[in-house]
Design an enzyme around this catalytic site. Structure first.
Site, PDB file in Angstrom:
ATOM      1  N   GLU A  35       0.892  -1.117  -0.041  1.00 14.81           N
ATOM      2  CA  GLU A  35      -0.038  -0.098  -0.056  1.00 14.81           C
ATOM      3  C   GLU A  35       0.924   1.146   0.036  1.00 14.81           C
ATOM      4  O   GLU A  35       1.672   1.325   0.789  1.00 14.81           O
ATOM      5  CB  GLU A  35      -0.919   0.080   1.140  1.00 14.81           C
ATOM      6  CG  GLU A  35      -1.830  -1.252   1.313  1.00 14.81           C
ATOM      7  CD  GLU A  35      -2.664  -1.324   2.610  1.00 14.81           C
ATOM      8  OE1 GLU A  35      -3.454  -0.187   3.075  1.00 14.81           O
ATOM      9  OE2 GLU A  35      -2.235  -2.124   3.335  1.00 14.81           O
ATOM     10  N   ARG A 262       5.319 -12.931  10.058  1.00 16.44           N
ATOM     11  CA  ARG A 262       5.976 -11.678   9.719  1.00 16.44           C
ATOM     12  C   ARG A 262       7.303 -11.630  10.377  1.00 16.44           C
ATOM     13  O   ARG A 262       7.593 -12.392  11.380  1.00 16.44           O
ATOM     14  CB  ARG A 262       5.142 -10.540  10.115  1.00 16.44           C
ATOM     15  CG  ARG A 262       4.553 -10.505  11.712  1.00 16.44           C
ATOM     16  CD  ARG A 262       4.028  -9.287  11.957  1.00 16.44           C
ATOM     17  NE  ARG A 262       4.512  -8.005  11.640  1.00 16.44           N
ATOM     18  CZ  ARG A 262       4.057  -6.936  11.664  1.00 16.44           C
ATOM     19  NH1 ARG A 262       2.809  -6.738  11.754  1.00 16.44           N
ATOM     20  NH2 ARG A 262       4.658  -5.926  11.320  1.00 16.44           N
ATOM     21  N   LYS A 272       3.926   1.465  10.513  1.00 15.22           N
ATOM     22  CA  LYS A 272       4.025   2.601   9.897  1.00 15.22           C
ATOM     23  C   LYS A 272       3.595   3.670  10.778  1.00 15.22           C
ATOM     24  O   LYS A 272       4.220   4.673  10.473  1.00 15.22           O
ATOM     25  CB  LYS A 272       3.504   2.493   8.491  1.00 15.22           C
ATOM     26  CG  LYS A 272       3.931   1.462   7.477  1.00 15.22           C
ATOM     27  CD  LYS A 272       3.080   1.581   6.163  1.00 15.22           C
ATOM     28  CE  LYS A 272       3.824   0.730   5.205  1.00 15.22           C
ATOM     29  NZ  LYS A 272       2.781   0.680   3.967  1.00 15.22           N
TER      30      LYS A 272
END
Length: 553
Positions: A35, A262, A272
């Protein structure tokens, strides 16, 4: 076999190879789908290496770079450009042109209409608070929206009017009609379209309704012919919705979503939102601050791309959540730089040395290897003069047996040069040593300490008559806590010495040092010129990593 052709075994490769052997697929198609709402970090590097690496390993296979750009409020074209640069720098090439989910907005709209026409979606007018109330909890089922059974024709009309911009944000949304009693919260009639009057970096002002990520992602995968859609474990609960959408629209391809753990790295944040807060609070200077775990930050700090690829290979791909030691990443960086980094000398905390028996006007041009273990890298020239700089820590008036540097009335070897003896020193009014007076032995050039002469130490130096002044930014880990995300106040775990700035000197030959080109400053660490601030007139070097792990033990 090249680095990018190696095939470490993992459960995803087993799935892929079974699919290829069974004939389910003739080749594989993967994608890296960030994204564009921030810079990529070390966790994304693992995903990039996995998706692109798999495509490289199997014949006729490929990987797309696709931006899942469904939220214009948080996205920016600058992030797009930064992500393109990161993927390229890591050594990978995507198939064809860069793709955007926004390329498929018209098709996505048509698929949403299809769901409405088949009684699988409806326009809902609950506000945000009511939607949360109707959704239920993890232990209690949700309840149906009062708009769930509105006529299909009415939902179709309202959805088209939503697209035409007739309604305000938050007044209407399109929801999939699945199961409000599902134990999976993601399946409780999830929102698939919402109204957003926002300028989009790709489509401009053409749209005022935008599809949700979960609706968009699976359809984009299918449109692109993705065979194996790889994502991290937090998307495991999303997989039933991924499959439901594809099962209820007329689309041929049915990608398989596979989840893996992850990357959790000690002393590191990868959110983020939290990384952006560090910038807003002026703890760091930006997304590419060399202390940030972003790919751009690590590139600016001097991490080689090959070391990130090697790190991704070593940590492997599993379904088990774990935390990787930061030292493992730094070890990959050191190994690469030890093998490939040119040697140079820099004095970061200088004091002057005056060689009293050396000609005042003489400057010798000594020769040293660029790399002691790689003759193909050639040699470099070291100007040697009567006045030199050495590091302040390399001289003491007295020292114990473990101190193998310069002591008063004792000898030490200057790296790639002569043996010198300290005869005297001077101090300022505060008692700080300002200069050391030495004599040198002209017959020791090129000799090694083990050649019969009992010289116990070797120190680095830079000519005072021929050098470049430089700023040295000594970077260290940003946090004192292994898991900074768990801290109630992030400011309380900021390491106060994550950046220490010093001023000193480097070899004359480094005036044209290029950014991202690493040097081992002998006995000091690995450094590279800063890509933003370093110029031939004002050299700035970032410490990439210390010669050894100073936090060990």
């Amino acid at each position: 076999m090249s680095e990018l052709e190696t095939r470490p075994s993992n459960f995803i490769r087993t799935i892929i190879e079974n699919d290829l052997e069974s004939g389910k697929h003739q080749a594989i198609q993967t994608r890296f789908p960030p994204e564009p709402n921030g810079y990529l970090h070390i966790g994304h590097a693992k995903s990039i290496c996995l998706n692109f690496g798999l495509a490289l390993d199997y014949p006729n296979s490929a990987c797309n770079l696709r931006f899942d750009d469904t939220n214009p409020v948080k996205e920016d074209a600058d992030y797009v450009a930064a992500i393109e640069k990161d993927v390229t720098w890591l050594g990978f090439k995507w198939q064809g042109d860069i793709r955007y989910s926004s390329n498929y907005f018209e098709q996505l709209f048509d698929y949403a209409v299809e769901l409405i026409e088949n009684g699988k979606a409806y326009v809902c007018e609950l506000n945000a608070e009511q939607t949360r109330e109707y959704r239920g909890t993890l232990t209690s089922p949700g309840k149906n929206s009062p708009f769930r059974d509105r006529p299909i024709a009415e939902s179709l009309d309202l959805f088209k009017r939503m697209r035409a911009g007739e309604f305000e944000e938050g007044t209407m949304m399109l929801r999939a009609k699945i199961d409000m009693a599902s134990p999976n919260m993601k399946m409780r009639d999830p929102v698939i379209y919402r109204i957003r009057f926002a300028h989009h970096h790709q489509t401009g002002d053409k749209w005022c309704i935008y599809p949700m990520y979960d609706f968009t992602h699976c359809i984009s995968d299918a449109i692109e012919g993705v065979t194996h859609s790889l994502c991290t474990l937090e998307f495991e609960d999303h997989r039933p919705l991924y499959d439901w959408v594809l099962a209820n629209i007329t689309i041929a391809a049915k990608p398989r979503q596979i989840e893996f753990s992850r990357l959790n790295l000690q002393y590191t944040l990868t959110s983020k939102r939290k990384l952006n807060a560090l910038i807003e609070d002026n703890i760091v200077t930006g997304w590419d601050d060399p202390r940030m775990p972003t790919i751009s930050g690590m590139r600016r700090r001097g991490y080689p791309a090959a070391s990130l690829r090697e790190f991704s290979k070593r940590i492997g791909v599993t379904k088990q959540e774990n935390t990787v030691e930061l030292a493992s990443l730094e070890a990959c960086v050191r190994e690469n730089l030890e093998a490939n980094g040119a040697r140079a000398m820099a004095v970061i905390d200088p004091i002057k040395v005056i060689i009293t028996n050396y000609d005042e006007d003489k400057i010798e041009q000594l020769t040293a290897p660029v790399h002691p273990k790689d003759e193909s890298m050639g040699t470099r020239t070291l100007p040697f003069s009567r006045e030199l700089y050495i590091d302040r820590a390399d001289f003491r008036e007295e020292g114990n047996k473990q101190y193998k540097r310069l002591k008063l009335h004792k000898e030490v070897r200057l790296r790639n040069a002569y043996v010198i003896r300290a005869d005297d020193f001077k101090t300022d009014a505060e008692g700080n040593i300002t200069e050391v007076h030495c004599t040198y032995d002209a017959g020791t050039l090129g000799k090694n300490p083990e050649d019969g002469r009992k010289v116990k130490g070797v120190i680095h130096w830079v000519s005072a008559a021929s050098n470049n002044q430089a700023e040295f930014r000594i970077y260290d880990r940003l946090f004192t806590a292994e898991n900074p995300a768990a801290a109630e106040d992030i400011h309380s775990v900021i390491y106060p010495e994550s950046l220490v700035v010093k001023h000193g000197f480097v070899e004359k030959g480094l005036v044209d040092a290029k950014a991202e080109v690493a040097y081992q400053f002998e006995r000091e660490g690995y450094f590279c010129a800063d890509s933003k601030d370093s110029t031939p007139e004002k050299l700035v070097f970032n410490r990439t990593v210390a010669l050894r792990d100073s936090w060990a033990g």
